[in-house]
Design a protein around this motif. Sequence first.
Motif, PDB file in Angstrom:
ATOM      1  N   ALA A  51      17.468  -4.251  -1.076  1.00 41.30           N
ATOM      2  CA  ALA A  51      16.037  -4.358  -1.424  1.00 41.30           C
ATOM      3  C   ALA A  51      15.236  -2.432  -1.877  1.00 41.30           C
ATOM      4  CB  ALA A  51      15.048  -5.690  -0.829  1.00 41.30           C
ATOM      5  N   GLU A  52      15.554  -2.134  -0.884  1.00 39.75           N
ATOM      6  CA  GLU A  52      15.129  -1.050  -0.312  1.00 39.75           C
ATOM      7  C   GLU A  52      16.216   0.361  -1.546  1.00 39.75           C
ATOM      8  OE1 GLU A  52      13.103   0.535   1.458  1.00 39.75           O
ATOM      9  OE2 GLU A  52      13.182  -1.250   3.151  1.00 39.75           O
ATOM     10  N   TRP A  53      17.557  -0.529  -1.855  1.00 37.65           N
ATOM     11  CA  TRP A  53      18.520   0.190  -2.629  1.00 37.65           C
ATOM     12  C   TRP A  53      18.028  -0.165  -4.234  1.00 37.65           C
ATOM     13  CZ3 TRP A  53      21.061  -2.441  -6.981  1.00 37.65           C
ATOM     14  CH2 TRP A  53      21.837  -1.122  -7.525  1.00 37.65           C
ATOM     15  N   ALA A  54      17.980  -1.861  -4.661  1.00 37.73           N
ATOM     16  CA  ALA A  54      17.347  -1.870  -5.480  1.00 37.73           C
ATOM     17  C   ALA A  54      15.231  -1.374  -6.144  1.00 37.73           C
ATOM     18  CB  ALA A  54      16.714  -3.570  -5.550  1.00 37.73           C
ATOM     19  N   ALA A  55      14.590  -0.935  -5.065  1.00 32.53           N
ATOM     20  CA  ALA A  55      13.243  -0.278  -5.326  1.00 32.53           C
ATOM     21  C   ALA A  55      13.499   1.162  -5.585  1.00 32.53           C
ATOM     22  CB  ALA A  55      12.754  -0.021  -3.434  1.00 32.53           C
ATOM     23  N   GLY A  56      14.515   2.004  -4.915  1.00 32.39           N
ATOM     24  CA  GLY A  56      15.512   3.239  -5.253  1.00 32.39           C
ATOM     25  C   GLY A  56      15.810   3.107  -7.275  1.00 32.39           C
ATOM     26  N   GLU A  57      16.627   2.430  -7.239  1.00 32.13           N
ATOM     27  CA  GLU A  57      17.545   2.261  -8.426  1.00 32.13           C
ATOM     28  C   GLU A  57      16.743   1.516  -9.187  1.00 32.13           C
ATOM     29  OE1 GLU A  57      20.560   3.046  -9.390  1.00 32.13           O
ATOM     30  OE2 GLU A  57      20.629   4.145  -7.323  1.00 32.13           O
ATOM     31  N   ARG A  58      15.856   0.673  -9.135  1.00 35.06           N
ATOM     32  CA  ARG A  58      14.939  -0.047 -10.636  1.00 35.06           C
ATOM     33  C   ARG A  58      13.327  -0.235  -9.801  1.00 35.06           C
ATOM     34  NH1 ARG A  58      19.661  -2.901 -10.725  1.00 35.06           N
ATOM     35  NH2 ARG A  58      21.043  -2.585 -12.696  1.00 35.06           N
ATOM     36  N   SER A  59      13.312   1.167  -9.332  1.00 32.33           N
ATOM     37  CA  SER A  59      11.468   0.707  -8.831  1.00 32.33           C
ATOM     38  C   SER A  59      10.240  -0.002  -9.570  1.00 32.33           C
ATOM     39  CB  SER A  59      10.917   2.719  -8.331  1.00 32.33           C
ATOM     40  OG  SER A  59      11.935   3.158  -8.076  1.00 32.33           O
ATOM     41  N   ALA A  60      10.039  -0.897  -9.037  1.00 36.27           N
ATOM     42  CA  ALA A  60       9.105  -1.316  -9.545  1.00 36.27           C
ATOM     43  C   ALA A  60       7.607  -0.686  -9.632  1.00 36.27           C
ATOM     44  CB  ALA A  60       8.894  -3.115  -8.604  1.00 36.27           C
ATOM     45  N   HIS A  61       6.947  -1.058 -10.216  1.00 39.37           N
ATOM     46  CA  HIS A  61       5.659  -0.678 -10.650  1.00 39.37           C
ATOM     47  C   HIS A  61       4.352  -1.489 -10.418  1.00 39.37           C
ATOM     48  CE1 HIS A  61       5.606   3.809 -11.441  1.00 39.37           C
ATOM     49  NE2 HIS A  61       7.052   2.912 -11.850  1.00 39.37           N
ATOM     50  N   PHE A  62       3.518  -1.375  -9.537  1.00 36.31           N
ATOM     51  CA  PHE A  62       1.884  -2.842 -10.370  1.00 36.31           C
ATOM     52  C   PHE A  62       0.927  -1.988 -10.389  1.00 36.31           C
ATOM     53  CE2 PHE A  62      -1.733  -4.429  -8.020  1.00 36.31           C
ATOM     54  CZ  PHE A  62      -1.199  -5.748  -7.623  1.00 36.31           C
ATOM     55  N   VAL A  63       0.602  -2.890 -11.690  1.00 38.23           N
ATOM     56  CA  VAL A  63      -0.158  -2.751 -13.104  1.00 38.23           C
ATOM     57  C   VAL A  63      -1.068  -2.953 -12.212  1.00 38.23           C
ATOM     58  CG1 VAL A  63      -0.409  -2.392 -15.236  1.00 38.23           C
ATOM     59  CG2 VAL A  63       1.572  -1.925 -14.871  1.00 38.23           C
ATOM     60  N   ALA A  64      -2.520  -2.480 -12.156  1.00 37.69           N
ATOM     61  CA  ALA A  64      -3.296  -2.744 -11.665  1.00 37.69           C
ATOM     62  C   ALA A  64      -4.633  -3.412 -12.413  1.00 37.69           C
ATOM     63  CB  ALA A  64      -4.390  -2.034 -10.308  1.00 37.69           C
ATOM     64  N   PHE A  65      -5.048  -4.712 -12.829  1.00 40.11           N
ATOM     65  CA  PHE A  65      -6.459  -4.566 -14.192  1.00 40.11           C
ATOM     66  C   PHE A  65      -7.361  -5.157 -13.033  1.00 40.11           C
ATOM     67  CE2 PHE A  65      -2.901  -8.359 -14.133  1.00 40.11           C
ATOM     68  CZ  PHE A  65      -3.922  -8.923 -14.086  1.00 40.11           C
ATOM     69  N   ASP A  66      -7.753  -5.736 -12.111  1.00 35.91           N
ATOM     70  CA  ASP A  66      -8.930  -6.234 -11.317  1.00 35.91           C
ATOM     71  C   ASP A  66      -8.405  -5.352  -9.983  1.00 35.91           C
ATOM     72  OD1 ASP A  66     -11.402  -7.403 -11.103  1.00 35.91           O
ATOM     73  OD2 ASP A  66     -10.007  -8.169 -12.882  1.00 35.91           O
ATOM     74  N   LEU A  67     -10.037  -5.022  -9.314  1.00 37.67           N
ATOM     75  CA  LEU A  67     -10.370  -4.952  -7.754  1.00 37.67           C
ATOM     76  C   LEU A  67     -10.951  -5.910  -7.220  1.00 37.67           C
ATOM     77  CD1 LEU A  67     -10.113  -3.381  -5.920  1.00 37.67           C
ATOM     78  CD2 LEU A  67     -12.337  -1.765  -6.595  1.00 37.67           C
ATOM     79  N   LEU A  68     -10.540  -6.244  -6.532  1.00 39.69           N
ATOM     80  CA  LEU A  68     -11.089  -7.992  -5.556  1.00 39.69           C
ATOM     81  C   LEU A  68     -12.271  -7.773  -4.597  1.00 39.69           C
ATOM     82  CD1 LEU A  68      -8.098 -10.890  -6.288  1.00 39.69           C
ATOM     83  CD2 LEU A  68     -10.001 -10.095  -8.596  1.00 39.69           C
ATOM     84  N   ARG A  69     -11.391  -6.284  -3.699  1.00 44.46           N
ATOM     85  CA  ARG A  69     -12.403  -5.697  -2.575  1.00 44.46           C
ATOM     86  C   ARG A  69     -12.507  -3.997  -2.948  1.00 44.46           C
ATOM     87  NH1 ARG A  69     -10.820  -6.825   3.263  1.00 44.46           N
ATOM     88  NH2 ARG A  69     -12.291  -7.534   4.480  1.00 44.46           N
ATOM     89  N   LEU A  70     -13.638  -3.959  -2.188  1.00 40.96           N
ATOM     90  CA  LEU A  70     -13.395  -2.771  -2.089  1.00 40.96           C
ATOM     91  C   LEU A  70     -13.775  -2.624  -0.426  1.00 40.96           C
ATOM     92  CD1 LEU A  70     -13.688  -0.055  -3.316  1.00 40.96           C
ATOM     93  CD2 LEU A  70     -16.001  -0.341  -4.138  1.00 40.96           C
ATOM     94  N   ASN A  71     -13.193  -1.287  -0.076  1.00 44.06           N
ATOM     95  CA  ASN A  71     -14.280  -0.584   1.426  1.00 44.06           C
ATOM     96  C   ASN A  71     -14.403  -2.158   3.060  1.00 44.06           C
ATOM     97  OD1 ASN A  71     -13.982   1.926   0.395  1.00 44.06           O
ATOM     98  ND2 ASN A  71     -16.134   2.090  -0.319  1.00 44.06           N
ATOM     99  N   GLY A  72     -13.468  -2.452   2.365  1.00 40.78           N
ATOM    100  CA  GLY A  72     -13.817  -4.373   3.086  1.00 40.78           C
ATOM    101  C   GLY A  72     -14.957  -5.025   2.579  1.00 40.78           C
ATOM    102  N   ASN A  73     -15.175  -4.846   1.279  1.00 41.12           N
ATOM    103  CA  ASN A  73     -16.376  -5.704   1.158  1.00 41.12           C
ATOM    104  C   ASN A  73     -16.345  -6.142  -0.329  1.00 41.12           C
ATOM    105  OD1 ASN A  73     -18.475  -4.995   2.566  1.00 41.12           O
ATOM    106  ND2 ASN A  73     -18.777  -3.286   1.171  1.00 41.12           N
ATOM    107  N   ASP A  74     -15.936  -8.089  -0.025  1.00 42.83           N
ATOM    108  CA  ASP A  74     -15.225  -8.539  -1.325  1.00 42.83           C
ATOM    109  C   ASP A  74     -16.382  -8.813  -2.676  1.00 42.83           C
ATOM    110  OD1 ASP A  74     -15.226 -10.990  -3.105  1.00 42.83           O
ATOM    111  OD2 ASP A  74     -14.535 -11.812  -1.674  1.00 42.83           O
ATOM    112  N   ILE A  75     -16.047  -8.309  -3.943  1.00 44.77           N
ATOM    113  CA  ILE A  75     -16.413  -8.163  -5.121  1.00 44.77           C
ATOM    114  C   ILE A  75     -16.434  -9.170  -6.017  1.00 44.77           C
ATOM    115  CG2 ILE A  75     -16.833  -6.080  -4.121  1.00 44.77           C
ATOM    116  CD1 ILE A  75     -14.601  -5.293  -6.866  1.00 44.77           C
TER     117      ILE A  75
END
Length: 324
Positions: free
Chosen positions: A101-125
């Motif tokens: 998995a470490e090797w694959a992370a270097g060779e074919r890195s994944a990205h996290f495309v964020a489209f929503d925020l559920l918690r901010l500074n510890g607060n459920d929003i």
Amino acid sequence: MTWTLPEPMLSTPTPRPDLPPGMAGEPKWDGYRALLSVDEGKVELRSRRGTDLRAAFPEIVSGTAQLRDGTALDGELVVWEKGRLAFERLQHRLQRRGTTAEWAAGERSAHFVAFDLLRLNGNDITSWPYRRRRAALESVFSARRLTAPWTLCPSTTDQDVVNEWLTWGAVGMEGVVYKSLTEPYRPGARGWLKYKPRETTEAIVGAITGTLATPRTLLLARYDTGRRLQYVGRTTTLAAAASSSVAPLLTAATGEHPWMGWSFSAAWGSRATLDVTLVEPALVGEVGVDVARDSVGRWRHPVRWHRPRADLSAADVTLSTSPE
């Protein structure tokens, strides 16, 4: 008390590409839905169905060092390869652990495309309306100056921008998701809309599941430039009328068949194989497909069988055949 990630909010299909009033549009990524939480130093990364993804994507886990504690995101894991989204590479990543998995992370890195925020500074929003959550998500990206593996999903209320996104099928975008500007995040509810462009094209029937008298699904093919019969996808389960109309047009393969000895996966990521009957690759059919493809041009989702095309020769159906 440790905060728990909620169930993801879901979508239902819509037949219209028009941006509905009071809604925002976002590109629909050809990736793997994931929810992420950083809470009291503990990272949680799980799939839509609750699978723990941390071991498979160590670069996402280590990337949470950029986030403040008490943050939770909803988004899509994607892998880019040669200028397009490569779902099959992402699928392979899901099986890796430890050093591979470490090797694959270097060779074919994944990205996290964020489209929503559920918690901010510890607060459920999650009770906030989409408009407010979106503004907060943008502020997190700007204030924290987030870099890879984090990507901010675009959002728009402009129909012209939506129309442009719908031309991005060649890079692996699946369509558009519409979200009400005033709606809260409702875990498990189907409150969003999704539109996927579909097109009509042709394919050759190379094998079936079920029986020759009552075919259940059709395995489809096209010829490559070397005149080899390449598998390109499978139909959804045929309706009774379609099965009855196709059956008389099928002939069991005799002698050599290009797919002799091949096995076919029951679904993406599944190790189960299909029990198939090879047929003479002569029947051409019109099928309805969406834009999701793998890197070699196979349809990633089951396609819809429309009708036989007796006017077309199998020899004319190639991987470069254009939709009509």
